[in-house]
Design an enzyme around this catalytic site. Sequence first.
Site, PDB file in Angstrom:
ATOM      1  N   LYS A 111       0.762  -1.359  -0.249  1.00 36.81           N
ATOM      2  CA  LYS A 111      -0.088   0.121   0.415  1.00 36.81           C
ATOM      3  C   LYS A 111       0.694   1.478  -0.191  1.00 36.81           C
ATOM      4  O   LYS A 111       0.196   2.721   0.123  1.00 36.81           O
ATOM      5  CB  LYS A 111      -0.483   0.046   1.118  1.00 36.81           C
ATOM      6  CG  LYS A 111      -2.305  -0.618   0.919  1.00 36.81           C
ATOM      7  CD  LYS A 111      -3.378  -0.839   2.125  1.00 36.81           C
ATOM      8  CE  LYS A 111      -4.742  -1.704   1.506  1.00 36.81           C
ATOM      9  NZ  LYS A 111      -5.642  -1.299   3.054  1.00 36.81           N
ATOM     10  N   LYS A 192      -4.179  -9.600  -5.986  1.00 41.08           N
ATOM     11  CA  LYS A 192      -5.540 -10.069  -4.963  1.00 41.08           C
ATOM     12  C   LYS A 192      -7.011  -8.763  -5.859  1.00 41.08           C
ATOM     13  O   LYS A 192      -6.389  -7.732  -6.424  1.00 41.08           O
ATOM     14  CB  LYS A 192      -5.797  -9.741  -3.531  1.00 41.08           C
ATOM     15  CG  LYS A 192      -5.619  -8.569  -3.002  1.00 41.08           C
ATOM     16  CD  LYS A 192      -5.675  -8.832  -1.095  1.00 41.08           C
ATOM     17  CE  LYS A 192      -6.180  -7.937  -1.022  1.00 41.08           C
ATOM     18  NZ  LYS A 192      -7.225  -7.762  -0.248  1.00 41.08           N
ATOM     19  N   LYS A 195     -11.552  -3.855  -2.984  1.00 34.96           N
ATOM     20  CA  LYS A 195     -12.496  -2.884  -3.544  1.00 34.96           C
ATOM     21  C   LYS A 195     -11.377  -1.650  -3.603  1.00 34.96           C
ATOM     22  O   LYS A 195     -12.152  -0.749  -4.215  1.00 34.96           O
ATOM     23  CB  LYS A 195     -13.023  -2.525  -2.247  1.00 34.96           C
ATOM     24  CG  LYS A 195     -12.559  -2.073  -0.350  1.00 34.96           C
ATOM     25  CD  LYS A 195     -13.759  -2.851  -0.150  1.00 34.96           C
ATOM     26  CE  LYS A 195     -13.600  -3.548   1.154  1.00 34.96           C
ATOM     27  NZ  LYS A 195     -11.714  -2.539   2.328  1.00 34.96           N
TER      28      LYS A 195
HETATM   29  P1  ATP Z   1      -8.339  -2.210   0.481  1.00 34.57           P
HETATM   30  O1  ATP Z   1      -8.254  -2.528  -1.107  1.00 34.57           O
HETATM   31  O2  ATP Z   1      -9.705  -0.899   0.542  1.00 34.57           O
HETATM   32  O3  ATP Z   1      -7.440  -3.001   1.316  1.00 34.57           O
HETATM   33  P2  ATP Z   1      -9.893  -5.210   0.358  1.00 34.57           P
HETATM   34  O4  ATP Z   1     -10.739  -5.475  -0.332  1.00 34.57           O
HETATM   35  O5  ATP Z   1      -8.860  -5.603   0.420  1.00 34.57           O
HETATM   36  O6  ATP Z   1      -9.657  -3.674   0.687  1.00 34.57           O
HETATM   37  P3  ATP Z   1     -10.412  -5.580   3.243  1.00 34.57           P
HETATM   38  O7  ATP Z   1     -11.416  -4.365   4.683  1.00 34.57           O
HETATM   39  O8  ATP Z   1      -8.679  -5.266   3.609  1.00 34.57           O
HETATM   40  O9  ATP Z   1     -10.880  -5.657   2.041  1.00 34.57           O
HETATM   41  O10 ATP Z   1     -10.408  -6.613   3.817  1.00 34.57           O
HETATM   42  C1  ATP Z   1     -11.941  -7.292   3.664  1.00 34.57           C
HETATM   43  C2  ATP Z   1     -11.809  -8.773   4.253  1.00 34.57           C
HETATM   44  O11 ATP Z   1     -11.974  -9.797   3.001  1.00 34.57           O
HETATM   45  C3  ATP Z   1     -10.097  -9.360   4.917  1.00 34.57           C
HETATM   46  O12 ATP Z   1     -10.469 -10.736   5.337  1.00 34.57           O
HETATM   47  C4  ATP Z   1      -9.479 -10.108   3.479  1.00 34.57           C
HETATM   48  O13 ATP Z   1      -8.619 -10.997   4.105  1.00 34.57           O
HETATM   49  C5  ATP Z   1     -10.920 -10.225   2.987  1.00 34.57           C
HETATM   50  N1  ATP Z   1     -10.974 -10.004   1.742  1.00 34.57           N
HETATM   51  C6  ATP Z   1      -9.847  -9.384   1.177  1.00 34.57           C
HETATM   52  N2  ATP Z   1     -10.151  -9.310  -0.446  1.00 34.57           N
HETATM   53  C7  ATP Z   1     -10.142 -10.152   0.092  1.00 34.57           C
HETATM   54  C8  ATP Z   1      -9.696 -11.349  -1.903  1.00 34.57           C
HETATM   55  N3  ATP Z   1      -9.591 -11.151  -2.995  1.00 34.57           N
HETATM   56  N4  ATP Z   1     -10.003 -12.627  -1.557  1.00 34.57           N
HETATM   57  C9  ATP Z   1      -9.771 -13.256  -0.921  1.00 34.57           C
HETATM   58  N5  ATP Z   1     -10.621 -12.548   0.788  1.00 34.57           N
HETATM   59  C10 ATP Z   1     -10.081 -11.406   0.752  1.00 34.57           C
END
Ligand code: ATP
Length: 327
Positions: A111, A192, A195
């Site tokens: 990040k 990955k 969002k």
């Molecule tokens: P950001 O992009 O804002 O960092 P994010 O989409 O990665 O957000 P988080 O809020 O960091 O989402 O994650 C929330 C939950 O969803 C966590 O348990 C994380 O491990 C899970 N998660 C996020 N992205 C994935 C993914 N691509 N596959 C599986 N689990 C995910």
Amino acid sequence: MKQVLSGIQPSGFLTLGNYIGAIKNYVLLQESYHCLYMMADLHAITVPQEPAALREQSESVACLYLAAGVDPEKSTIFLQSAVHAHAELGWLLTTLTYMGELERMTQFKDKSAGKESIGAGLFTYPSLMAADILLYNADLVPVGEDQKQHLELTRDLAHRFNTRFGETFTLPEGFIPQVGARIMSLDDASKKMSKSNPNPGSYIALLDSPDVIRKKISRAVTDSGREVKYDPAAKPEVSNLMSIYATLTNKSLADIEAQYEGLGYGPFKKELAEQIVAVLEPLQNRYVEIKKSGYHLDVLRKGAGQAAEKAEPMLTLVKERMGFLKL
Ligand code: ATP
Ligand code: LTN
């Protein structure tokens, strides 16, 4: 009964990755455990958020938890910022965390890469996450694969505290799905699904309309072959789509391979899009109803009270153990 805690940052609108990696298991675990699920809004502001957007996204996450089946009669749903003990224990644990530990965190490296101004909160983020978990002595933490390293640090901090100040914290375990723990981007299977990716074509948002879902899946990158085969090293894109298919239908990867043998990517992608729509369309209908009714705000008010009731005695104990003068 075991205690479960998890959270999602309201840093955007949730994706299918969040659903498969986390929320699906929230719903499962509430049948057997005491569960607390939060909107990690204090974590979301470790990257800049517009105040109006943060408010809207926080509400949206709450409504999505409810629409996906998290039941406030079984689980406590709350805003992290509404329970003061999180920020306070976060600070206490920050003082026990080593710089070297934080420097090794891959989420921080990802990040902060290429950014000129990096907030100090992005760096100390894992100490706050440890506070979220340890405040409730959680045994199990349902998360996706990307959070494994943060959980390891949480365990190390719990152990460090217990050794220095006496047995206080439970060492938590991750609850990480076998398939779907790391759903990848639709435009690049080396990243990955996230969002906060600026390209909306890289993810399926839980609130995407059926037509947008169909379009995004049909445009999802695949290799030039045509065999529907699970092989993450050689065929990462198709393997990723298969993981989505498998988790949403509860089919095994072998069954999916057999089902599409000799048919090529076209029919597989078409059916995958329909399976996603079949899961998300009813969820979206419930979401609209909940949002309109304002029910989620009552749930959050009640949840904050319930969470604070558990968190406060723990924070008092921790402060006493650390030697803060009690007046
Ligand atoms: P950001 O992009 O804002 O960092 P994010 O989409 O990665 O957000 P988080 O809020 O960091 O989402 O994650 C929330 C939950 O969803 C966590 O348990 C994380 O491990 C899970 N998660 C996020 N992205 C994935 C993914 N691509 N596959 C599986 N689990 C995910
Ligand atoms: N860091 C997590 C969100 C999060 C979390 C938590 C997850 C904040 N506090 C406590 C589990 C337990 C993420 O998914 N990025």
